[in-house]
Design a protein around this motif. Structure first.
Motif, short mmCIF file in Angstrom:
data_model
loop_
_atom_site.label_atom_id
_atom_site.label_comp_id
_atom_site.label_asym_id
_atom_site.label_seq_id
_atom_site.Cartn_x
_atom_site.Cartn_y
_atom_site.Cartn_z
N GLU A 142 1.05 -1.26 -0.03
CA GLU A 142 0.07 0.49 0.04
C GLU A 142 0.91 1.43 -0.20
O GLU A 142 0.25 1.98 -0.93
N LYS A 143 1.59 0.80 0.97
CA LYS A 143 2.86 1.80 0.58
C LYS A 143 4.15 1.87 0.60
O LYS A 143 5.02 0.63 0.88
N VAL A 144 5.37 2.58 0.43
CA VAL A 144 6.50 2.22 0.37
C VAL A 144 7.66 2.69 1.74
O VAL A 144 7.27 3.73 1.98
N THR A 145 8.15 1.69 1.41
CA THR A 145 9.60 1.61 2.22
C THR A 145 10.75 2.09 1.92
O THR A 145 11.05 0.63 0.48
N TYR A 146 11.40 3.14 1.60
CA TYR A 146 12.57 3.14 0.39
C TYR A 146 13.99 3.80 1.95
O TYR A 146 14.06 4.53 2.30
#
Length: 496
Positions: free
Chosen positions: A193-197
């Motif tokens: 759902e969301k990015v971890t970068y």
């Protein structure tokens, strides 16, 4: 204690650009699938795959490009948080290779799938192809008069046409905005759902472009050794020169207090000035002044100051630089930089003025050798470029971690401070109080602070810092891109 820090290049330069960028209003991208399979030996314990995306995101029905990815699965599936997307910078270093390294702490690898993709135009994602014979003819990057500038402009124009013809449609769409759209497609294909970068050096450009377009799709974002995309024209030349002068000043101070430094007790600045003069007179076996400057520039990435001091001492006594490698120009996928930074100059008068302004803040180093390299390659880039310089416009993002060394040869701490200010209240700035490019694995403090943010979403306080750790005498001066230079014998490739 830390592992050997990453030797990564951030070769980039800029002229003024004022285009505004606002968050993309695009809907969630189609959930394309990634066909994962075991990578070929010797990295068969990892997964490899491809994801097809549009060459031009404004024309999704047009030509496509296949992005090559690799994935290192979380070691504890029951504790898995999600996917951690990573990029090692360069630009052009292989994200797919980087994802298969045990670079991150055991706790991060326990909690995340580590996923890397080769940025479009690099490695196995439709990399830029050029005539080796033509590229081997490139002139000296230090331009001394208008005739040499005209020659470089002609060469860069011919090189651009050659590379474009060999690479295909993706050549005109290598900007960081397009790469950020690619990264969002990877996120969707992974089911996140969301990015971890986490991005290093030029990888921070991808992160910044993503934060501008998709601020509400960020879970966590760590930008390590930060490029300031707002630095244009004369300020870029001045800033990058100031960065490398700063590490030279720190080197001189370190050598004065370190008895094991090969130049300890000597006038390092006088020796340095003598070497530059000898290089200009052709007395260093063909080494140019720019190559002499690279001893400090390259030697401050790891950092490898013991080796740099030994090389300077050898050159000062007229001995050949072996066994240490004489520094040379960095070769990189220059078109990625030309798509993000307006590098053109009117004439040699403007070029010389920029160098004089740079030398005013860098009396020992004079200029940043990487700046000259990039500036020359991008001289013939047509306007408008896809992603020109501008101040960041990030609205509605969660806390973003901005990380930098106190002394960095290419992305100086002043750039990190600037980027944090542009991001605003969402930014948290972490300073490693030592030398080097790439901060994550410098010390237990840097690892634990960044890990806590990535895993538990607990950023440090504003303007937090980690103390420096002692330098390692065994570290050698290397070209910055040697850390992830493409090696076909030890690279994750799909099993067919």
């Amino acid at each position: 204690m830390r592992k050997t820090g990453p030797l990564l290049a951030a070769a980039m330069a800029a002229l003024v650009g004022l285009t505004a960028f606002t968050p993309a209003q695009a809907a969630e991208p189609d959930a394309a699938t990634i066909e994962w399979a075991a990578c070929a030996s010797p990295r068969e314990r990892y997964e490899c795959g491809t994801l097809t995306v549009p060459v031009d995101w404004k024309n999704p029905a047009g030509p496509t490009v296949d992005l090559f990815l690799s994935r290192q699965r979380a070691t504890d599936p029951a504790a898995r948080i999600g996917s951690l997307l990573v990029n090692p910078g360069g630009p052009g270093l292989s994200g797919a290779t980087f994802a298969t390294f045990d670079f991150f702490s055991p706790e991060v690898r326990r909690r995340f799938d580590i996923v890397g993709f080769d940025v479009r135009g690099t490695a196995d994602s439709n990399r830029v192809l050029c005539s080796a014979d033509l590229i081997a003819q490139y002139p000296d990057t230090f331009i001394e008069n208008q005739a040499e500038l005209d020659h470089w402009r002609d060469f860069s124009s011919r090189a651009r046409a050659d590379c474009k013809s060999r690479t295909g449609p993706v050549f005109e769409h290598l900007d960081s905005v397009s790469v950020a759209r690619d990264m969002d497609a990877v996120r969707a294909a992974l089911g996140e759902e969301k990015v971890t970068y986490y991005g290093i050096s030029y990888g921070t450009m991808i992160g910044q472009a993503y934060a501008e377009q998709f601020p509400h799709r960020i879970r966590a974002m760590a930008l390590d050794s930060v490029v300031d995309h707002s630095a244009g024209g004369e300020r870029y030349f001045r800033d990058t020169a100031a960065h490398v002068q700063d590490v030279f000043d720190a080197f001189v101070k370190w050598c004065a207090g370190e008895t094991r430094c090969a130049l300890h007790g000597k006038d390092v600045r006088a020796i340095w000035a003598r070497l530059k003069d000898r290089a200009e007179r052709g007395e260093l076996g063909g080494m140019s002044k720019a190559q002499v400057l690279r001893i400090i520039f390259n030697g401050s990435y790891a950092p490898a100051w013991y080796s740099a001091a030994e090389q300077i001492a050898r050159l000062d006594t007229s001995a050949p630089p072996a066994p240490l490698r004489a520094p040379g120009d960095i070769h990189f996928p220059w078109q990625l930089i030309c798509a993000d930074f307006d590098m053109r100059i009117r004439d040699h008068r403007e070029y010389a003025w920029q160098l004089r302004r740079a030398k005013a803040v860098a009396p020992d180093m004079e200029f940043n050798p990487s700046t000259l390299t990039v500036n020359s390659w991008c001289l013939s880039e047509p306007r408008p470029i896809p992603y020109p310089q501008h101040r960041l416009r990030v609205r509605g993002a969660p806390p973003i971690l901005v990380v930098n060394s106190r002394h960095d040869p290419i992305t100086g701490r002043a750039w990190a401070v600037s980027v944090a200010r542009q991001i605003g209240r969402a930014a948290r700035l972490l300073t490693y109080e030592g030398v080097g490019h790439g901060v994550y694995d410098r010390s237990d403090c840097t690892i634990s602070t960044i890990d806590r943010y990535l895993i538990a979403l607990k950023p440090p306080a504003y303007r937090a810092s980690c103390p420096a750790v002692p330098l390692e005498p065994s570290t050698q001066v290397r070209e910055p891109q040697d850390f992830l230079r493409r090696d076909l014998t030890d690279r994750p490739t799909p099993r067919h």
